[in-house]
Scaffold this active site. Structure first.
Site, PDB file in Angstrom:
ATOM      1  N   CYS A 122       0.834  -1.204   0.000  1.00  0.00           N
ATOM      2  CA  CYS A 122       0.000   0.000   0.000  1.00  0.00           C
ATOM      3  C   CYS A 122       0.872   1.259   0.000  1.00  0.00           C
ATOM      4  O   CYS A 122       1.563   1.534  -0.980  1.00  0.00           O
ATOM      5  CB  CYS A 122      -1.002  -0.030   1.150  1.00  0.00           C
ATOM      6  N   HIS A 140      -3.885  -4.599   0.165  1.00  0.00           N
ATOM      7  CA  HIS A 140      -3.400  -5.141   1.435  1.00  0.00           C
ATOM      8  C   HIS A 140      -3.487  -6.668   1.390  1.00  0.00           C
ATOM      9  O   HIS A 140      -4.571  -7.224   1.619  1.00  0.00           O
ATOM     10  CB  HIS A 140      -4.234  -4.616   2.601  1.00  0.00           C
ATOM     11  N   GLU A 179      -2.491  -8.756   3.540  1.00  0.00           N
ATOM     12  CA  GLU A 179      -2.826  -9.256   4.877  1.00  0.00           C
ATOM     13  C   GLU A 179      -4.315  -9.161   5.165  1.00  0.00           C
ATOM     14  O   GLU A 179      -4.795  -9.760   6.134  1.00  0.00           O
ATOM     15  CB  GLU A 179      -2.010  -8.507   5.944  1.00  0.00           C
TER      16      GLU A 179
END
Length: 207
Positions: A83, A187, A189
Site C-alpha cells: 500500500c 493489502h 494481509e
C-alpha cells in the site's frame, strides 16, 4: 535471530500486527524492526504503510531507515512494499503537496480523478490483472480479487515495471516489480486466501 526470517519495517505508520499474523499463518517467522542498522541481517524486508506519504517519507529519512533500506536494496535484499509502502518506492507523490519518494521506480503517485460516481478513497474488493510473469505470481490467478484502501494510485513511466493493473475510474498500477523489488497497492494481509498465497510466494522466493 532466525536466518531467513523476514523483517517488517516499523517507522510508525504500518499495520504491523496484521502483516505479522499473516506471515505466521503461512508458516514463516518475522521480526518487527525499528532500528535501521538491524536490517543488514535480513534478505527479505516488508515495507508496510498506512497514512500520508509526506509524513511517511519524513519518518523514514529522519530515522535513517530510508538509507538502510536503499543499502539493502542495492545488496539484493527482496523488498516488498504494501500500500503506502509501494508508493514510497516511487519517485514522487502529489499527496498534500509534492514529496520526493525513495525513487526506486520511475513512477509518480497521483490522486484518483474526481469523476461522477467514483467514491474516493477506493475501498473494498477489486480484481488484479497480471501484466507479465513473475515468480511471486506462481500460486495466483490473474483477475482474482484483493482488498484495497487508498485515495492515491501509482502511475508508472516505465511499462516494464507494471506487474498488475486494476480498474477504478481508470486503469492504475496495482503491482510493480523490478529485479528484487515488489510493490502491491492492495493489502495482502486483508485479502484472505489470495493475499496469503501472495505472501507465501514472496517468502518462498529464493534470494
Amino acid at each position: 535471530m532466525p536466518l531467513g526470517a523476514v523483517a517488517i519495517v516499523d517507522y510508525g505508520m504500518g499495520n504491523l500486527r496484521s502483516v505479522e499474523n499473516a506471515i505466521t499463518h503461512v508458516g514463516f517467522s518475522s521480526d518487527i524492526v525499528s532500528i535501521p542498522e538491524k536490517l543488514i541481517h535480513y534478505n527479505k524486508i516488508i515495507l508496510p504503510g498506512v497514512g500520508g506519504f509526506g509524513q511517511a517519507i519524513k519518518s523514514l529519512k529522519a530515522s535513517g531507515m530510508s538509507e538502510s533500506l536503499t543499502e539493502r536494496k542495492n545488496n539484493g535484499a527482496q523488498i516488498l512494499g504494501i500500500c503506502l509502502g509501494m508508493q514510497l518506492m516511487c519517485k514522487s507523490s502529489e499527496e498534500d503537496g509534492l514529496h520526493q519518494g525513495l525513487s526506486w521506480f520511475d513512477a509518480k503517485v497521483k490522486r484518483f480523478p474526481d469523476l461522477k460516481g467514483l467514491h474516493i478513497p477506493h475501498m473494498g474488493w477489486n480484481s488484479v490483472k497480471f501484466e507479465k510473469n513473475d515468480a511471486i505470481l506462481k500460486n495466483l490467478e490473474s483477475g482474482e480479487d484483493a482488498y484495497f484502501v487508498h485515495s492515491y494510485h501509482v502511475a508508472c513511466n516505465n511499462s516494464n515495471d507494471k506487474l498488475a493493473v486494476t480498474e477504478y475510474g481508470l486503469e492504475f498500477t496495482s503491482m510493480i516489480q523490478r529485479d528484487n523489488l515488489i510493490g502491491v497497492q492492495f493489502h495482502p494481509e486483508k485479502s484472505q486466501d489470495f493475499g496469503l498465497r501472495l505472501i507465501k510466494s514472496y517468502l518462498e522466493l529464493s534470494c
